[in-house]
Design an enzyme around this catalytic site. Structure first.
Site, mmCIF file in Angstrom:
data_model
loop_
_atom_site.group_PDB
_atom_site.id
_atom_site.type_symbol
_atom_site.label_atom_id
_atom_site.label_comp_id
_atom_site.label_asym_id
_atom_site.label_seq_id
_atom_site.Cartn_x
_atom_site.Cartn_y
_atom_site.Cartn_z
ATOM 1 N N LYS A 144 41.333 47.407 34.953
ATOM 2 C CA LYS A 144 42.481 48.322 34.994
ATOM 3 C C LYS A 144 43.344 48.322 33.731
ATOM 4 O O LYS A 144 44.176 49.213 33.557
ATOM 5 C CB LYS A 144 43.368 47.975 36.197
ATOM 6 C CG LYS A 144 44.022 46.604 36.087
ATOM 7 C CD LYS A 144 44.949 46.339 37.257
ATOM 8 C CE LYS A 144 45.661 44.999 37.090
ATOM 9 N NZ LYS A 144 46.606 44.741 38.182
ATOM 10 N N LYS A 148 46.174 57.468 36.056
ATOM 11 C CA LYS A 148 45.576 57.557 34.720
ATOM 12 C C LYS A 148 44.251 58.313 34.726
ATOM 13 O O LYS A 148 43.700 58.620 33.656
ATOM 14 C CB LYS A 148 45.396 56.150 34.149
ATOM 15 C CG LYS A 148 46.721 55.440 33.879
ATOM 16 C CD LYS A 148 46.519 54.024 33.423
ATOM 17 C CE LYS A 148 47.848 53.348 33.109
ATOM 18 N NZ LYS A 148 48.761 53.276 34.269
ATOM 19 N N ASP A 151 34.727 39.566 45.816
ATOM 20 C CA ASP A 151 35.280 39.558 44.462
ATOM 21 C C ASP A 151 34.497 38.553 43.617
ATOM 22 O O ASP A 151 33.912 37.610 44.152
ATOM 23 C CB ASP A 151 36.765 39.186 44.478
ATOM 24 C CG ASP A 151 37.522 39.712 43.263
ATOM 25 O OD1 ASP A 151 37.126 39.369 42.127
ATOM 26 O OD2 ASP A 151 38.501 40.453 43.445
ATOM 27 N N GLU A 163 47.381 55.189 25.146
ATOM 28 C CA GLU A 163 48.549 55.244 26.030
ATOM 29 C C GLU A 163 49.226 56.603 25.916
ATOM 30 O O GLU A 163 49.424 57.138 24.826
ATOM 31 C CB GLU A 163 49.531 54.133 25.649
ATOM 32 C CG GLU A 163 50.610 53.891 26.668
ATOM 33 C CD GLU A 163 51.403 52.635 26.363
ATOM 34 O OE1 GLU A 163 51.761 51.917 27.305
ATOM 35 O OE2 GLU A 163 51.664 52.366 25.166
ATOM 36 N N SER A 174 52.155 43.654 39.911
ATOM 37 C CA SER A 174 50.733 43.355 39.761
ATOM 38 C C SER A 174 50.522 42.547 38.484
ATOM 39 O O SER A 174 51.333 42.579 37.560
ATOM 40 C CB SER A 174 49.907 44.647 39.715
ATOM 41 O OG SER A 174 50.254 45.417 38.590
ATOM 42 N N SER A 175 49.413 41.829 38.433
ATOM 43 C CA SER A 175 49.158 40.962 37.279
ATOM 44 C C SER A 175 49.075 41.788 36.005
ATOM 45 O O SER A 175 48.387 42.795 35.949
ATOM 46 C CB SER A 175 47.848 40.193 37.493
ATOM 47 O OG SER A 175 46.758 41.077 37.646
ATOM 48 N N ILE A 180 46.088 44.676 44.252
ATOM 49 C CA ILE A 180 45.987 45.646 45.338
ATOM 50 C C ILE A 180 45.030 45.134 46.409
ATOM 51 O O ILE A 180 45.324 45.206 47.610
ATOM 52 C CB ILE A 180 45.506 47.013 44.806
ATOM 53 C CG1 ILE A 180 46.520 47.585 43.814
ATOM 54 C CG2 ILE A 180 45.283 47.992 45.956
ATOM 55 C CD1 ILE A 180 47.845 47.934 44.411
ATOM 56 N N LYS A 208 37.904 55.880 35.728
ATOM 57 C CA LYS A 208 38.370 56.070 37.103
ATOM 58 C C LYS A 208 38.216 57.523 37.534
ATOM 59 O O LYS A 208 37.963 57.805 38.709
ATOM 60 C CB LYS A 208 39.833 55.624 37.227
ATOM 61 C CG LYS A 208 40.053 54.135 37.029
ATOM 62 C CD LYS A 208 39.328 53.298 38.075
ATOM 63 C CE LYS A 208 39.998 53.349 39.425
ATOM 64 N NZ LYS A 208 39.333 52.464 40.411
ATOM 65 N N GLU A 222 36.817 33.824 40.520
ATOM 66 C CA GLU A 222 36.792 32.526 41.193
ATOM 67 C C GLU A 222 38.186 32.014 41.524
ATOM 68 O O GLU A 222 38.472 31.625 42.666
ATOM 69 C CB GLU A 222 36.061 31.511 40.307
ATOM 70 C CG GLU A 222 36.039 30.106 40.875
ATOM 71 C CD GLU A 222 35.524 29.086 39.863
ATOM 72 O OE1 GLU A 222 35.266 27.950 40.281
ATOM 73 O OE2 GLU A 222 35.393 29.439 38.676
#
Length: 693
Positions: free
Chosen positions: A406, A448, A352, A581, A489-490, A332, A460, A355
């Protein structure tokens, strides 16, 4: 390709300048082009001369010449030959790739001869009135027919040959080594017609069009290029049974997500490939360019149709402003950075601690943007001093806080890290932004955080509560924005499924009934940027995510889109819910009311008030527990602050899910395949949450 080189006086190799090479290639291409034009022009003159003498022979074999005709025959021959050739040039019939010609080119070609007839009859009248020379109209008509037929041979021969090959290919035996794919084209419009024609005259592409599908009833029963418009989507079962296609090709270029999803749902059940056209601006582009059909992307089937960008809202957030993004190397965060630069931010600060991610984003941006427009800062939101120094140096006006852990399963085994980063990292950023005079702060949150069943979601939610309780402490405009899963997203589900499919399966789904909201990263970020303009006093905004999607259905669709049949070619394995979950995610609490904003895709929740004094005391205790790495204590305290009911419900759901997974593992492959075909799922075990509307 060989390099253009030569030896200089010293014997060293010298490369020919690129500009000279390109110029030589362009001249060569131009020469070939004009060579073809000149050849066609000469052939047309020859064909017209031949047509004149053929018409003369047909007319005067047994009939006497008209009055004064023989005295003027040579000028008449020159005029009658020149007029069609000149009109073919005027109608631009010498600069056409006739192999890919369509209706427009055909109309121009025939139109040039119609005009030729009119002009020749005018000349006939002038010769008769002024020179007493009779030129018979029948001779003109015969001449024009002969000329039209002969000059069409070099132009349309490839089309004729293509149709002959098409007929032969249609009669190929099933034993052929590489039989063409029997193709049904969805869309009997201009694009579908051009595509059908292309397939016919390009048999090497491997597609044999046999029929069209179109929902326009007026087209049903008609034919295009020799292939029938067999019906609409409602008739697709009968059409499939009759024509036995190997592939469907969607020949409509301006479909919305909802339209494409409807078409896909009707066609996918036949378990044959469904192809789409690449983004080409017009039908002529399909005919004249190299064409590679592609599979439907899963992103095109998920979510609702995208909202338009409200430019004034984006401008308020980023245009001509210094913008900082924490977590700027993440999925994001990196898209926030891209769009901030694209929408004209004055300077971008990318913050961030990752690296490799920072290296990758720098490699991408240095090719697209002036490096003076952005700065890369390595650091973590856990370090208040580092944040203070960066804010003091760059003085950002807008900050998007996307730095967070996340992944739900990882945070279940590392709850202290989730709290340190997601909660106290957010607290650091808010406090330092307030001290530095940042004007706008936007927290990127998640669905979530609503009734959290896991530590990540709870952390969060605590971050949202920080925004709510700190908004009244200064002038900084603050807000949080919630949305569901983003595509690509990863570590997200789609890349995971695709890897499992490439590896031959099985594709692992935790539960047959699990549902999630999905949105593309670019659209989510565009809405987040616009939310920045709406931030004021600690609101929590919710993005319209459309309807939630069953993950099991998502897995089936991905398998089909990759050319396989679910639970036949690629197995789907039910593994049971993971710790923390939930079956269904929600976008708001039951007690939260939702209001519209000035953007149709963004809603604002009316939040319950939080006792700031009690909340701060809880935070102090939570911090002490985290610092002594008491994981059990962290989990207990977090779910003392946020509602615990969802956590307990998730534990029960997981136990039930694990039992169901064990039972399904005992099913035979045949039973699993029948389940897929019938679309069966067990009844949901908890209430489904609808998209905010």
């Amino acid at each position: 390709m060989a390099k253009q080189t030569k030896k200089n006086a010293d014997g060293r190799t010298e490369r020919k300048p690129r500009g000279i090479k390109n110029k030589a290639n362009n001249m060569r291409a131009l020469s070939l082009r004009y060579r073809g034009v000149i050849l066609t022009f000469i052939l047309d003159i020859g064909f017209c001369l031949a047509s004149f003498w053929a018409a003369r022979a047909a007319m005067f074999k047994e009939v006497a010449f008209p009055v004064n005709y023989t005295n003027f025959e040579i000028p008449i021959m020159i005029i009658m030959t020149a007029i069609p050739v000149c009109l073919l040039a005027l109608f631009n019939c010498y600069n056409v790739m006739w192999k890919f010609a369509g209706r427009i080119e055909f109309i121009k070609f025939v139109g040039s001869y119609i005009v030729s007839v009119v002009i020749l009859f005018i000349i006939k009248a002038i010769l008769d009135a002024s020179f007493n020379v009779q030129l018979w109209g029948t001779q003109i008509v015969i001449y024009i027919v002969f000329a039209l037929v002969l000059t069409s041979i070099p132009r349309f021969s490839s089309l004729i040959v293509g149709y002959v090959k098409h007929v032969r290919r249609g009669n190929l035996s099933s034993g052929a080594s590489e039989p063409p794919k029997r193709t049904i084209i969805y869309g009997a419009g201009n694009v579908g017609s051009v595509l059908n024609n292309r397939f016919i005259i390009n048999p090497d592409e491997g597609y044999l069009p046999v029929a069209f599908i179109d929902d326009d009833n007026d087209k049903h029963g008609r034919s295009i290029g020799g292939n029938p418009v067999a019906g609409g989507l409602d008739d697709v079962e009968a059409i499939f049974e009759h024509f036995e296609p190997d592939v469907f090709v969607i020949a409509i270029t301006d479909l919305t997500k909802s339209q494409l999803r409807t078409i896909y749902e009707r066609l996918s059940k036949f378990n044959i490939p469904i192809k789409m056209l690449p983004p080409i601006s017009d039908a002529q582009g399909i005919a004249t360019t190299s064409l590679t059909l592609h599979d439907i992307k899963i992103e095109s089937l998920l979510g609702r149709d995208e909202f338009k960008v409200r430019q004034e809202l984006v401008d308020m957030s980023v245009k001509d402003k210094v913008v900082m993004v924490t977590g700027g190397a993440g999925s994001i965060g990196s898209e926030l950075c891209r769009q901030a630069l694209n929408f004209g931010c004055k300077h971008l600060v990318i913050f961030d601690q990752h690296e490799n991610g920072m290296f990758n984003i720098d490699q991408e941006f240095v090719k697209k943007y002036d490096p003076s427009r952005y700065s890369l800062i390595m650091g973590t939101v856990r370090e208040a001093d580092k944040l203070a120094a960066v804010l003091e140096k760059f003085k950002p006006e807008t900050l998007f806080h996307a730095a967070a852990y996340k992944h739900v399963p990882m945070m279940e085994i590392a709850p202290t890290e989730a709290v340190k980063n997601n909660v106290f990292g957010t607290k650091n950023v808010i406090e330092q932004c307030q001290k530095a005079g940042v004007k706008r702060f936007v927290l990127v949150s998640t669905d979530k955080a609503v009734n959290p069943a896991n530590v990540m979601g709870a952390s969060k939610r605590l971050a949202e509560m920080l925004v709510q309780t700190r908004a009244s402490q200064g002038k900084m405009q603050m807000a949080a924005v919630r949305f569901g899963n983003v595509l690509g997203s990863s570590g997200s589900v789609i890349p995971t499924f695709l890897k499992q499919i490439r590896d031959g399966g099985p594709v692992t789904v935790t539960d047959r009934n699990i549902k999630r909201y999905f949105m593309t990263i670019p659209e989510a970020v565009r809405l987040v940027l616009q939310t920045g303009a709406l931030a004021s006093s600690g609101e929590v905004f919710v993005l319209d995510m459309g309807d939630p999607v069953y993950i099991y259905d998502l897995a089936c669709n991905l398998i089909r889109l990759n050319g396989y049949v679910p639970n036949k070619d690629i197995q789907i394995k039910i593994s049971g819910l993971r710790p923390g979950e939930k079956l269904f995610e929600e976008l708001r609490y039951d007690k939260e009311k939702v209001d519209k904003t000035m953007h149709e895709g963004i809603f604002v929740t009316k939040l319950e008030k939080i006792d700031k004094k009690k909340f701060d005391a809880d935070l102090a205790e939570l911090k002490a527990i985290a610092e002594r790495e008491d994981e059990a204590g962290i989990e207990k305290k977090v779910f003392d602050i946020v509602p615990r009911a969802a956590r307990e419900q998730a534990i029960k759901e997981r136990e039930s899910s694990m039992r169901a997974a064990a039972a399904e593992a005992k099913m035979t492959e045949t039973e699993q395949a029948e389940t897929v075909e019938q679309g069966e799922r067990t009844a949901p075990t908890s209430g489904e949450t609808q998209a905010v509307a």
